[in-house]
Design a protein around this motif. Structure first.
Motif, PDB file in Angstrom:
ATOM      1  N   MET A 145     -11.013  -7.053  13.254  1.00 25.30           N
ATOM      2  CA  MET A 145     -11.315  -5.882  12.656  1.00 25.30           C
ATOM      3  C   MET A 145     -10.327  -4.831  12.448  1.00 25.30           C
ATOM      4  SD  MET A 145     -13.481  -2.756  14.723  1.00 25.30           S
ATOM      5  CE  MET A 145     -14.391  -4.058  15.481  1.00 25.30           C
ATOM      6  N   PHE A 146      -9.075  -4.882  13.084  1.00 28.92           N
ATOM      7  CA  PHE A 146      -7.883  -4.134  12.686  1.00 28.92           C
ATOM      8  C   PHE A 146      -7.378  -4.223  11.661  1.00 28.92           C
ATOM      9  CE2 PHE A 146      -3.205  -3.551  13.103  1.00 28.92           C
ATOM     10  CZ  PHE A 146      -3.206  -1.995  13.427  1.00 28.92           C
ATOM     11  N   PHE A 147      -7.177  -5.654  11.314  1.00 29.02           N
ATOM     12  CA  PHE A 147      -6.282  -6.123  10.376  1.00 29.02           C
ATOM     13  C   PHE A 147      -7.459  -5.854   8.899  1.00 29.02           C
ATOM     14  CE2 PHE A 147      -3.458  -8.217  13.085  1.00 29.02           C
ATOM     15  CZ  PHE A 147      -2.167  -7.730  12.744  1.00 29.02           C
ATOM     16  N   ILE A 148      -8.568  -6.223   8.752  1.00 28.99           N
ATOM     17  CA  ILE A 148      -9.228  -5.933   7.555  1.00 28.99           C
ATOM     18  C   ILE A 148      -9.550  -4.456   7.444  1.00 28.99           C
ATOM     19  CG2 ILE A 148     -11.817  -6.038   7.099  1.00 28.99           C
ATOM     20  CD1 ILE A 148     -11.850  -8.755   8.163  1.00 28.99           C
ATOM     21  N   HIS A 149      -9.878  -3.897   8.434  1.00 27.97           N
ATOM     22  CA  HIS A 149      -9.996  -2.157   8.247  1.00 27.97           C
ATOM     23  C   HIS A 149      -8.763  -1.564   7.791  1.00 27.97           C
ATOM     24  CE1 HIS A 149     -14.081  -2.309   8.526  1.00 27.97           C
ATOM     25  NE2 HIS A 149     -14.124  -2.578   9.773  1.00 27.97           N
ATOM     26  N   GLY A 150      -7.610  -2.033   8.699  1.00 29.78           N
ATOM     27  CA  GLY A 150      -6.290  -1.423   8.214  1.00 29.78           C
ATOM     28  C   GLY A 150      -5.816  -1.793   7.075  1.00 29.78           C
ATOM     29  N   ALA A 151      -5.928  -2.969   6.484  1.00 32.87           N
ATOM     30  CA  ALA A 151      -5.479  -3.397   5.283  1.00 32.87           C
ATOM     31  C   ALA A 151      -6.243  -2.667   4.225  1.00 32.87           C
ATOM     32  CB  ALA A 151      -5.539  -4.881   4.993  1.00 32.87           C
ATOM     33  N   SER A 152      -7.354  -2.511   4.280  1.00 39.29           N
ATOM     34  CA  SER A 152      -8.185  -1.615   3.406  1.00 39.29           C
ATOM     35  C   SER A 152      -7.548  -0.210   3.216  1.00 39.29           C
ATOM     36  CB  SER A 152      -9.780  -1.304   3.715  1.00 39.29           C
ATOM     37  OG  SER A 152     -10.132  -2.664   3.694  1.00 39.29           O
ATOM     38  N   VAL A 153      -7.253   0.525   4.318  1.00 39.95           N
ATOM     39  CA  VAL A 153      -6.592   2.019   4.235  1.00 39.95           C
ATOM     40  C   VAL A 153      -5.385   1.795   3.611  1.00 39.95           C
ATOM     41  CG1 VAL A 153      -5.775   3.721   5.665  1.00 39.95           C
ATOM     42  CG2 VAL A 153      -7.863   2.552   6.379  1.00 39.95           C
ATOM     43  N   VAL A 154      -4.494   0.905   3.996  1.00 41.13           N
ATOM     44  CA  VAL A 154      -3.396   0.569   3.228  1.00 41.13           C
ATOM     45  C   VAL A 154      -3.504   0.520   1.653  1.00 41.13           C
ATOM     46  CG1 VAL A 154      -1.292  -0.709   2.938  1.00 41.13           C
ATOM     47  CG2 VAL A 154      -2.098  -0.197   5.359  1.00 41.13           C
ATOM     48  N   ARG A 155      -4.372  -0.243   1.372  1.00 43.48           N
ATOM     49  CA  ARG A 155      -4.622  -0.330  -0.174  1.00 43.48           C
ATOM     50  C   ARG A 155      -5.108   0.905  -0.705  1.00 43.48           C
ATOM     51  NH1 ARG A 155      -9.571  -3.900  -0.669  1.00 43.48           N
ATOM     52  NH2 ARG A 155      -8.430  -5.775  -0.254  1.00 43.48           N
ATOM     53  N   SER A 156      -6.011   1.656  -0.173  1.00 40.40           N
ATOM     54  CA  SER A 156      -6.324   2.822  -0.626  1.00 40.40           C
ATOM     55  C   SER A 156      -5.005   3.927  -0.849  1.00 40.40           C
ATOM     56  CB  SER A 156      -7.256   3.621   0.275  1.00 40.40           C
ATOM     57  OG  SER A 156      -7.897   4.811  -0.348  1.00 40.40           O
ATOM     58  N   ALA A 157      -4.363   4.042   0.147  1.00 40.01           N
ATOM     59  CA  ALA A 157      -3.221   4.607   0.028  1.00 40.01           C
ATOM     60  C   ALA A 157      -2.198   4.315  -0.880  1.00 40.01           C
ATOM     61  CB  ALA A 157      -2.280   4.731   1.602  1.00 40.01           C
ATOM     62  N   LEU A 158      -1.943   2.979  -1.213  1.00 39.35           N
ATOM     63  CA  LEU A 158      -1.095   2.350  -2.160  1.00 39.35           C
ATOM     64  C   LEU A 158      -1.707   2.681  -3.569  1.00 39.35           C
ATOM     65  CD1 LEU A 158      -0.099  -1.141  -0.814  1.00 39.35           C
ATOM     66  CD2 LEU A 158       1.303   1.078  -0.894  1.00 39.35           C
ATOM     67  N   LEU A 159      -2.945   2.863  -3.727  1.00 45.47           N
ATOM     68  CA  LEU A 159      -3.504   3.172  -5.152  1.00 45.47           C
ATOM     69  C   LEU A 159      -3.251   4.794  -5.292  1.00 45.47           C
ATOM     70  CD1 LEU A 159      -6.957   1.447  -4.808  1.00 45.47           C
ATOM     71  CD2 LEU A 159      -5.021   0.863  -6.198  1.00 45.47           C
ATOM     72  N   LEU A 205       5.771   2.546   3.625  1.00 52.64           N
ATOM     73  CA  LEU A 205       5.820   3.057   5.052  1.00 52.64           C
ATOM     74  C   LEU A 205       4.671   4.173   5.443  1.00 52.64           C
ATOM     75  CD1 LEU A 205       7.412   2.251   7.672  1.00 52.64           C
ATOM     76  CD2 LEU A 205       9.007   4.274   7.246  1.00 52.64           C
ATOM     77  N   MET A 206       4.526   5.113   4.627  1.00 52.91           N
ATOM     78  CA  MET A 206       3.440   6.140   4.880  1.00 52.91           C
ATOM     79  C   MET A 206       2.102   5.281   4.763  1.00 52.91           C
ATOM     80  SD  MET A 206       4.851   9.545   2.965  1.00 52.91           S
ATOM     81  CE  MET A 206       3.493  10.244   2.905  1.00 52.91           C
ATOM     82  N   ALA A 207       1.992   4.522   3.692  1.00 56.43           N
ATOM     83  CA  ALA A 207       0.537   3.722   3.668  1.00 56.43           C
ATOM     84  C   ALA A 207       0.379   2.749   4.944  1.00 56.43           C
ATOM     85  CB  ALA A 207       0.696   2.933   2.480  1.00 56.43           C
ATOM     86  N   LEU A 208       1.394   2.144   5.475  1.00 56.96           N
ATOM     87  CA  LEU A 208       1.148   1.155   6.692  1.00 56.96           C
ATOM     88  C   LEU A 208       0.982   2.289   7.924  1.00 56.96           C
ATOM     89  CD1 LEU A 208       1.692  -1.280   8.077  1.00 56.96           C
ATOM     90  CD2 LEU A 208       4.137  -0.922   8.086  1.00 56.96           C
ATOM     91  N   THR A 209       1.848   3.175   7.846  1.00 59.41           N
ATOM     92  CA  THR A 209       1.600   4.300   9.003  1.00 59.41           C
ATOM     93  C   THR A 209       0.242   4.743   9.119  1.00 59.41           C
ATOM     94  OG1 THR A 209       4.085   4.837   9.074  1.00 59.41           O
ATOM     95  CG2 THR A 209       2.542   6.237  10.374  1.00 59.41           C
ATOM     96  N   LYS A 210      -0.260   5.220   7.852  1.00 52.44           N
ATOM     97  CA  LYS A 210      -1.806   5.581   7.848  1.00 52.44           C
ATOM     98  C   LYS A 210      -2.651   4.715   8.312  1.00 52.44           C
ATOM     99  CE  LYS A 210      -4.691   7.658   4.463  1.00 52.44           C
ATOM    100  NZ  LYS A 210      -4.984   8.036   3.068  1.00 52.44           N
ATOM    101  N   GLY A 211      -2.636   3.438   7.777  1.00 50.52           N
ATOM    102  CA  GLY A 211      -3.402   2.157   8.263  1.00 50.52           C
ATOM    103  C   GLY A 211      -3.471   2.095   9.808  1.00 50.52           C
ATOM    104  N   VAL A 212      -2.165   1.954  10.150  1.00 49.44           N
ATOM    105  CA  VAL A 212      -2.397   1.687  11.618  1.00 49.44           C
ATOM    106  C   VAL A 212      -2.937   2.794  12.556  1.00 49.44           C
ATOM    107  CG1 VAL A 212      -0.625   1.315  13.674  1.00 49.44           C
ATOM    108  CG2 VAL A 212      -0.195   0.181  11.491  1.00 49.44           C
ATOM    109  N   LEU A 213      -2.475   4.011  12.253  1.00 48.11           N
ATOM    110  CA  LEU A 213      -2.797   5.098  12.989  1.00 48.11           C
ATOM    111  C   LEU A 213      -4.179   5.501  12.948  1.00 48.11           C
ATOM    112  CD1 LEU A 213       0.285   7.775  12.333  1.00 48.11           C
ATOM    113  CD2 LEU A 213      -0.303   6.161  14.398  1.00 48.11           C
ATOM    114  N   LEU A 214      -4.926   5.402  11.752  1.00 45.77           N
ATOM    115  CA  LEU A 214      -6.066   5.701  11.438  1.00 45.77           C
ATOM    116  C   LEU A 214      -7.259   4.357  12.108  1.00 45.77           C
ATOM    117  CD1 LEU A 214      -6.783   6.917   7.837  1.00 45.77           C
ATOM    118  CD2 LEU A 214      -7.044   8.215  10.126  1.00 45.77           C
ATOM    119  N   ILE A 215      -6.897   3.127  11.940  1.00 44.40           N
ATOM    120  CA  ILE A 215      -7.696   2.118  12.340  1.00 44.40           C
ATOM    121  C   ILE A 215      -7.433   1.673  13.707  1.00 44.40           C
ATOM    122  CG2 ILE A 215      -8.439  -0.313  12.173  1.00 44.40           C
ATOM    123  CD1 ILE A 215      -9.069   1.956   9.954  1.00 44.40           C
ATOM    124  N   LEU A 216      -6.381   1.884  14.519  1.00 40.27           N
ATOM    125  CA  LEU A 216      -6.159   1.451  15.872  1.00 40.27           C
ATOM    126  C   LEU A 216      -7.224   2.012  16.948  1.00 40.27           C
ATOM    127  CD1 LEU A 216      -4.378  -0.350  17.615  1.00 40.27           C
ATOM    128  CD2 LEU A 216      -2.742   1.545  17.925  1.00 40.27           C
TER     129      LEU A 216
END
Length: 311
Positions: free
Chosen positions: A101-115, A146-157
């Motif tokens: 769950m963490f990796f699927i949703h976290g990667a989706s958040v990172v993808r959105s931030a990268l867009l 780095l901001m995209a990665l941080t956003k994904g981790v902090l929001l999904i964890l």
């Protein structure tokens, strides 16, 4: 009613696609084909960007980060999905479920931030072309990643952490993967915090990111309108077209899937589950194709590689 307290021994069961269990083997054909396409397409783009110094520009570095996010999301989803389809291996330990769950949703958040970062890249390319390399330095691209990665981790964890506090009335998840809302619905105690937080993440990620992307493209459109040259206008719009295709492909099914999870009670379960899988897979499948077709430098490097291979 049985109540399963969360512990290290708790095991969930993934049903796959409810109502289509007898078709799992046939469904595995398109899904495994998409899996292979993601690995080859995203891997090829990532390899080209990493190995070709001429592609070490902000646009392609952000594209490489997007390919990494797509690969992580797909690798978190597909192995267990194919185990369900091919071998009827449905059991998944709670810790493995929450990790997926963490990796699927976290990667989706990172993808959105990268867009969003790529929308910024297109804004600078169209509106400030002479200052492009000055504004979008490699260090800034690194900080955006780095901001995209941080956003994904902090929001999904918090999602798996909150789920660990729940007791479950059922461990049978009518899904092909450990989707957050699908797991929340299995709990029998107070789940309002989980539901509110899930909605908050959706509004923050999809709502805010789409707002920022829309603002960037409004400024781009304003700049394009001012152009007197028809060729310059076409070139500016062509520069943004690939990114716009990817945005539509990413957000449209994601929004529909999220809405049906909450209010689409009359939609057949198998329709929702299929869509939930496709919104994760389709962007990863088509992103390399879209960018490969639209970007001249990428086409040139692919042609060079093919020519070397035929020598």
């Amino acid at each position: 009613m049985l109540i399963f307290n969360h512990s290290s021994s708790l095991t969930f069961t993934l049903l796959g696609i409810p109502g289509l269990e007898s078709q799992h083997l046939w469904l595995s054909v398109p899904f495994s084909s998409m899996f292979l396409a993601v690995l080859i397409g995203n891997g090829a783009v990532l390899f080209l960007v990493v190995t070709e110094p001429t592609l070490h520009t902000p646009m392609y570095l952000l594209l490489a980060l997007l390919m990494v996010a797509d690969l992580i999301s797909t690798l978190a989803l597909m192995p267990k999905l194919l185990c369900v389809f091919w071998f009827n291996n449905r059991e998944i330990a709670a810790k493995a479920c929450f990790t997926q769950m963490f990796f699927i949703h976290g990667a989706s958040v990172v993808r959105s931030a990268l867009l969003v970062a790529m929308a910024l890249d297109r804004f600078v390319a169209v509106c400030e072309p002479l200052r492009y390399n000055t504004i979008l330095s490699h260090s800034l691209v690194g900080r955006l990643g780095l901001m995209a990665l941080t956003k994904g981790v902090l929001l999904i964890l918090p999602m798996p952490l909150l789920l660990q506090q729940l007791a479950f009335c059922s461990v049978v998840i009518p899904h092909t993967y450990c989707d957050h809302m699908a797991v929340v619905k299995m709990a029998c105690n107070h789940t309002r915090p989980n539901r509110i937080y899930g909605l908050f993440v959706i509004l923050l990620v999809v709502g805010l990111d789409l707002l920022l992307i829309g603002f960037s493209y409004a400024l781009i459109l304003q700049a394009v309108i001012r152009l007197n040259s028809r060729d310059a206008t076409f070139k500016a719009l062509n520069t943004c077209s690939a990114h716009l295709f990817v945005i539509a492909l990413t957000y449209a099914p994601a929004l529909f899937s999220s809405i049906t999870h909450r209010i689409g009670h009359h939609i057949p379960p198998h329709t929702h589950i299929l869509l939930a899988n496709l919104y994760l897979l389709l962007p990863s499948v088509f992103n390399p194709v879209i960018y490969g077709i639209k970007m001249k430098e990428m086409r040139g490097k692919v042609a060079q590689c093919l020519c070397r291979g035929n020598v």
